[in-house]
Design a protein around this motif. Sequence first.
Motif, mmCIF file in Angstrom:
data_model
loop_
_atom_site.group_PDB
_atom_site.id
_atom_site.type_symbol
_atom_site.label_atom_id
_atom_site.label_comp_id
_atom_site.label_asym_id
_atom_site.label_seq_id
_atom_site.Cartn_x
_atom_site.Cartn_y
_atom_site.Cartn_z
ATOM 1 N N PRO A 65 0.821 -1.216 0.000
ATOM 2 C CA PRO A 65 0.000 0.000 0.000
ATOM 3 C C PRO A 65 0.862 1.277 0.000
ATOM 4 O O PRO A 65 1.785 1.423 0.812
ATOM 5 C CB PRO A 65 -0.820 -0.127 1.287
ATOM 6 C CG PRO A 65 -0.918 -1.594 1.503
ATOM 7 C CD PRO A 65 0.385 -2.175 1.037
ATOM 8 N N HIS A 66 0.549 2.150 -0.927
ATOM 9 C CA HIS A 66 1.232 3.444 -1.056
ATOM 10 C C HIS A 66 2.718 3.300 -1.420
ATOM 11 O O HIS A 66 3.490 4.239 -1.235
ATOM 12 C CB HIS A 66 1.102 4.272 0.228
ATOM 13 C CG HIS A 66 -0.298 4.383 0.736
ATOM 14 N ND1 HIS A 66 -1.294 5.028 0.042
ATOM 15 C CD2 HIS A 66 -0.875 3.898 1.873
ATOM 16 C CE1 HIS A 66 -2.435 4.959 0.720
ATOM 17 N NE2 HIS A 66 -2.207 4.277 1.835
ATOM 18 N N LYS A 67 3.130 2.161 -1.914
ATOM 19 C CA LYS A 67 4.522 1.945 -2.314
ATOM 20 C C LYS A 67 4.546 1.310 -3.689
ATOM 21 O O LYS A 67 4.052 0.196 -3.891
ATOM 22 C CB LYS A 67 5.232 1.028 -1.308
ATOM 23 C CG LYS A 67 6.699 0.780 -1.621
ATOM 24 C CD LYS A 67 7.537 2.055 -1.461
ATOM 25 C CE LYS A 67 9.008 1.741 -1.644
ATOM 26 N NZ LYS A 67 9.835 2.967 -1.505
ATOM 27 N N PHE A 68 5.115 2.053 -4.665
ATOM 28 C CA PHE A 68 5.147 1.588 -6.048
ATOM 29 C C PHE A 68 6.590 1.628 -6.572
ATOM 30 O O PHE A 68 7.455 2.308 -6.020
ATOM 31 C CB PHE A 68 4.254 2.454 -6.938
ATOM 32 C CG PHE A 68 2.794 2.395 -6.556
ATOM 33 C CD1 PHE A 68 1.961 1.469 -7.151
ATOM 34 C CD2 PHE A 68 2.261 3.264 -5.597
ATOM 35 C CE1 PHE A 68 0.616 1.412 -6.814
ATOM 36 C CE2 PHE A 68 0.930 3.211 -5.252
ATOM 37 C CZ PHE A 68 0.099 2.279 -5.859
ATOM 38 N N GLU A 69 6.782 0.928 -7.669
ATOM 39 C CA GLU A 69 8.104 0.876 -8.307
ATOM 40 C C GLU A 69 7.916 0.887 -9.822
ATOM 41 O O GLU A 69 7.035 0.203 -10.353
ATOM 42 C CB GLU A 69 8.834 -0.389 -7.874
ATOM 43 C CG GLU A 69 10.246 -0.504 -8.408
ATOM 44 C CD GLU A 69 10.935 -1.750 -7.880
ATOM 45 O OE1 GLU A 69 11.743 -1.634 -6.933
ATOM 46 O OE2 GLU A 69 10.657 -2.845 -8.400
ATOM 47 N N HIS A 70 8.722 1.697 -10.485
ATOM 48 C CA HIS A 70 8.671 1.755 -11.953
ATOM 49 C C HIS A 70 9.775 0.873 -12.518
ATOM 50 O O HIS A 70 10.958 1.064 -12.210
ATOM 51 C CB HIS A 70 8.851 3.199 -12.439
ATOM 52 C CG HIS A 70 7.610 4.033 -12.314
ATOM 53 N ND1 HIS A 70 6.675 4.133 -13.311
ATOM 54 C CD2 HIS A 70 7.142 4.782 -11.289
ATOM 55 C CE1 HIS A 70 5.679 4.922 -12.918
ATOM 56 N NE2 HIS A 70 5.948 5.324 -11.688
ATOM 57 N N ARG A 71 9.383 -0.078 -13.318
ATOM 58 C CA ARG A 71 10.333 -0.996 -13.939
ATOM 59 C C ARG A 71 10.323 -0.771 -15.453
ATOM 60 O O ARG A 71 9.272 -0.720 -16.076
ATOM 61 C CB ARG A 71 9.992 -2.438 -13.610
ATOM 62 C CG ARG A 71 10.088 -2.755 -12.118
ATOM 63 C CD ARG A 71 9.609 -4.148 -11.796
ATOM 64 N NE ARG A 71 9.633 -4.394 -10.355
ATOM 65 C CZ ARG A 71 9.157 -5.498 -9.763
ATOM 66 N NH1 ARG A 71 8.606 -6.458 -10.514
ATOM 67 N NH2 ARG A 71 9.215 -5.645 -8.453
ATOM 68 N N LEU A 72 11.532 -0.671 -16.008
ATOM 69 C CA LEU A 72 11.682 -0.365 -17.428
ATOM 70 C C LEU A 72 12.383 -1.510 -18.136
ATOM 71 O O LEU A 72 13.235 -2.202 -17.552
ATOM 72 C CB LEU A 72 12.515 0.906 -17.624
ATOM 73 C CG LEU A 72 12.063 2.184 -16.906
ATOM 74 C CD1 LEU A 72 13.074 3.293 -17.142
ATOM 75 C CD2 LEU A 72 10.682 2.605 -17.383
ATOM 76 N N VAL A 73 12.039 -1.684 -19.386
ATOM 77 C CA VAL A 73 12.795 -2.541 -20.293
ATOM 78 C C VAL A 73 13.209 -1.664 -21.469
ATOM 79 O O VAL A 73 12.365 -1.035 -22.120
ATOM 80 C CB VAL A 73 11.971 -3.749 -20.780
ATOM 81 C CG1 VAL A 73 12.764 -4.541 -21.809
ATOM 82 C CG2 VAL A 73 11.586 -4.628 -19.603
ATOM 83 N N LEU A 74 14.507 -1.604 -21.713
ATOM 84 C CA LEU A 74 15.078 -0.743 -22.742
ATOM 85 C C LEU A 74 15.771 -1.598 -23.787
ATOM 86 O O LEU A 74 16.389 -2.622 -23.458
ATOM 87 C CB LEU A 74 16.088 0.237 -22.137
ATOM 88 C CG LEU A 74 15.626 1.033 -20.911
ATOM 89 C CD1 LEU A 74 16.803 1.770 -20.290
ATOM 90 C CD2 LEU A 74 14.542 2.023 -21.288
ATOM 91 N N SER A 75 15.682 -1.174 -25.029
ATOM 92 C CA SER A 75 16.387 -1.882 -26.105
ATOM 93 C C SER A 75 17.349 -0.918 -26.782
ATOM 94 O O SER A 75 17.049 0.270 -26.964
ATOM 95 C CB SER A 75 15.396 -2.441 -27.129
ATOM 96 O OG SER A 75 14.705 -1.384 -27.790
ATOM 97 N N SER A 76 18.529 -1.429 -27.148
ATOM 98 C CA SER A 76 19.564 -0.589 -27.755
ATOM 99 C C SER A 76 20.272 -1.356 -28.859
ATOM 100 O O SER A 76 20.485 -2.578 -28.755
ATOM 101 C CB SER A 76 20.575 -0.149 -26.692
ATOM 102 O OG SER A 76 21.664 0.520 -27.285
#
Length: 484
Positions: free
Chosen positions: A356-367
């Motif tokens: 609750p009230h705790k989030f995380e942004h996870r990314l996947v990047l391509s190069s």
Amino acid sequence: MADYVEIVARLQALRNGQAVPITRQRQVHIQSHARVLTLLAMAGEDTSVHAVAIGRIGEAPQIAVTPDPRRRDDQYDLLRWLLPRFESYFAECRAAGTFPQIWVSSGGALSHFDTLADRLRFTDDDEVKRLGTLWTYGGERSPIAGQQALHSAASALRAHFVTGQPDAEDEHLGTLLTWIEPPAGQDILAAVATAEARPMGAKTDPHFDASELQPAVADYNDALASSAADDLVDFYRQQIQRKLETVIRPIYAATQQAIAILSRARWEENAALATLVEREAEEFARFMDARDAGYLLPYRDKPKAGAFKIVAREKAVANLDAATLRHDRSARERAVGTGAVLRATVTENDKVRLRPHKFEHRLVLSSHQDRLHLRSGDELSTLTEPKLTIRINSVERRGPFSWVGATVVKGMQVSGNLQIGETYDFGPAEPDWGSLIREMGQMAVRLKREPWTHSEGSPQPAAHRGTPPTDLLNAINSMTGQTR
């Protein structure tokens, strides 16, 4: 690792017979009031000044020559002639809240200047000491990345152009200028060979020394030893000056030509230089305040001062790199080519609820980059908007792409602005110019007690804990699971 941009530019310069610009933005700051300084040393006397030419940018030089710098009184007279010119210049800069800037021809001339600054501070003449102290400001700043106090014209040009010759040969200012502005209708390599025959550092040509300068100096000394008439002594003195002027004037003119090339309107402004200029003014103010307070400049640093300077140099490199990658387009493109900067497209941007009230942004990047220098746990920041920092979780190569998994650790509120399909550049964090002061404070606490490695004593033996085994080999074997 090879810089592909520079390799291609060097091949193009060799094919076209002319140097190739490798940037559109100015790489060095040029003070309008800067002084161009050319010093010549006598052969075999690296800490001497045989001739000097000094002047403002765009102005003719003032030239002074000592017939034989091995005569201490004559050498000191030349140095005293220089002192008021630097004292007044430094005072003007201090009053204006800026800093002095000195231009020399090459790295060899810069080293000669630095050596002189060290030696002159420890002479027995107070005026010569003051000159050495003022010169020390430029000498101590020269190894600091991004400093703007002491410039080598050859190094400044090399930051803007690539020639068709090896790097080592670019240190000769005459050949470098020939590549940048080649003579019309002449083979470039022949023109470079002609330019290379003219000295452009702090030393005269050995053939010139043997055939012209040494006989003239010998005649002058013989006239003094034989108590010859003043007119004859003055004749030999003027003869030496005329010969040395044929050497020093072209070096001074070449330095002025380099500054003129770097001052042209073709170079766009570089925002990274504005901060460096501010930093330089602050460093100069601190230097002069320390001299007013009576602090002496040692010939060799003590361990504590040496440690501070090492940290200062490391921080300067890191901050300069971070600032350059944000404001210098050419530097960023080259960093992308070498893998120092990650240029990647966002393929996934997920907001994960941890609790609750705790989030995380996870990314996947391509190069498309195949030379990335990334490890799990590395933290990178965006070099443009939006500003955020990611932590690398995984790096995997699949066919022509590198796939990077990352987590946003700073800038959570703007991480949602990263659009799928958009490409971003990631690199070192923003420069933190104030971090050096904080680290100095921490080091001062740690170094209050001098470590045994820098003292004459030896380390205290560690106290034994427990009873040593009677059979050491058997004890080791039992730890490793081996038996006799």
